[in-house]
Scaffold this motif. Structure first.
Motif, PDB file in Angstrom:
ATOM      1  N   LEU A   2       0.673  -1.003  -0.016  1.00 39.84           N
ATOM      2  CA  LEU A   2      -0.039  -0.067  -0.021  1.00 39.84           C
ATOM      3  C   LEU A   2       0.801   1.235   0.091  1.00 39.84           C
ATOM      4  O   LEU A   2       0.605   2.360  -0.554  1.00 39.84           O
ATOM      5  N   ASP A  59       0.490   3.797  -3.233  1.00 40.04           N
ATOM      6  CA  ASP A  59       0.096   5.239  -2.855  1.00 40.04           C
ATOM      7  C   ASP A  59       1.282   6.166  -3.211  1.00 40.04           C
ATOM      8  O   ASP A  59       0.979   7.322  -3.595  1.00 40.04           O
ATOM      9  N   ASN A  73      -4.886   0.532  -4.228  1.00 40.13           N
ATOM     10  CA  ASN A  73      -5.228   0.949  -2.763  1.00 40.13           C
ATOM     11  C   ASN A  73      -6.420   0.483  -2.284  1.00 40.13           C
ATOM     12  O   ASN A  73      -6.476   0.108  -1.160  1.00 40.13           O
TER      13      ASN A  73
END
Length: 297
Positions: free
Chosen positions: A70, A74, A163
């Protein structure tokens, strides 16, 4: 109050384009450095929140690995989105709203969710809008800038779609604040690795300071406000309210920066958002649990 919190968060996200442009006006810096500063501030603020907002049990290694990914995804989302904002604001934010479409495409493969006729129609509508937006007769910014901005915006949407899906895998093991903090612990040094060594010593302290302070609002606090509101209202309602983000972005870009788009670009953007609304408002839709936008969570 939940509806107000989500609406204010979406409006705050709509200011990212101006934040990036104003930062560059004070002292231009590489996009990777801007992204690193933003991720670092979000990590610091959410780390303080995580001192109280914690899941008491120890997370399994599988969940930790997903949080690490993640952070990487991101970071790439932020990097591409900010790069797109440097070219155009409207095209960037509209193509970024392909996120729920990409989630709808991936959900049957990753989450074993059934592809519905509604989702298929929404996917076709949004991609038709993208094709219309990028047609040769698009007005406004130069065609090369429009194309590159659209590619970067769509690229950020791909990583933000990741995400959305990955958050499904870690929600039971990490609180919202913990997820934002630990993914930032991974994402911040990852972004820093893209910064040219010479850029660190050449950075304008005023530009860096402005960006850091501005990030507290649309970056950290808006993300926390969104999640607080989301947990207290229907997810489809929250997702629909996030459409305030492109509205605010386009209005600010037009009013303050003079960025005008031609009729085809407006029509194409409308089709992209229409497809996003159809997907986000579907009962039980994966994308409804986390609407797209800027680096906010």
């Amino acid at each position: 109050m939940p509806y107000a919190a989500v609406a204010l968060a979406a409006c705050a996200w709509g200011t990212w384009g101006l934040v990036i442009r104003h930062t560059d006006a004070i002292g231009a810096m590489p996009t990777a450095l801007e992204s690193t500063i933003v991720m670092a501030v979000i990590t610091a603020v959410t780390g303080l929140c995580a001192l109280r907002d914690r899941v008491p049990r120890r997370a399994p290694w599988r969940a930790r690995a997903w949080v690490a990914w993640l952070g990487v995804s991101d970071a790439l989302n932020i990097l591409l989105f900010f790069a797109a904002y440097k070219l155009t604001i409207a095209v960037s934010v509209l193509t970024h709203y392909l996120t729920p479409i990409f989630v709808a495409v991936a959900a049957p493969l990753v989450l074993r969710e059934r592809m519905t006729a509604r989702a298929a129609a929404a996917i076709a509508t949004s991609f038709a809008g993208l094709a219309l937006m990028l047609s040769p007769s698009v007005g406004g910014a130069g065609s090369a800038s429009v194309w590159l901005s659209a590619v970067l915006g769509a690229g950020s949407a791909v990583f933000y779609a990741s995400n959305v899906i990955v958050n499904k895998f870690v929600a039971a093991d990490f609180s919202t604040s913990e997820t934002m903090f630990w993914h930032g612990v991974v994402g911040t040094p990852f972004l820093a690795a893209f910064v040219p060594p010479s850029a660190w010593s050449a950075v304008d302290p005023r530009a860096a300071g402005f960006l850091a302070l501005a990030t507290i609002g649309p970056g950290a606090l808006a993300g926390l406000a969104f999640v607080w509101g989301l947990r207290r209202m229907p997810a489809a309602h929250a997702s629909t309210l996030t459409l305030l983000e492109p509205l605010v972005s386009i209005l600010l870009g037009t009013a303050l920066l003079g960025e005008w788009l031609g009729a085809r670009a407006v029509g194409g953007g409308g089709l992209i958002l229409a497809g996003a609304v159809v997907v986000m408002s579907a009962p039980g839709a994966t994308s409804a649990s986390s609407a797209p936008g800027s680096p906010r969570r």
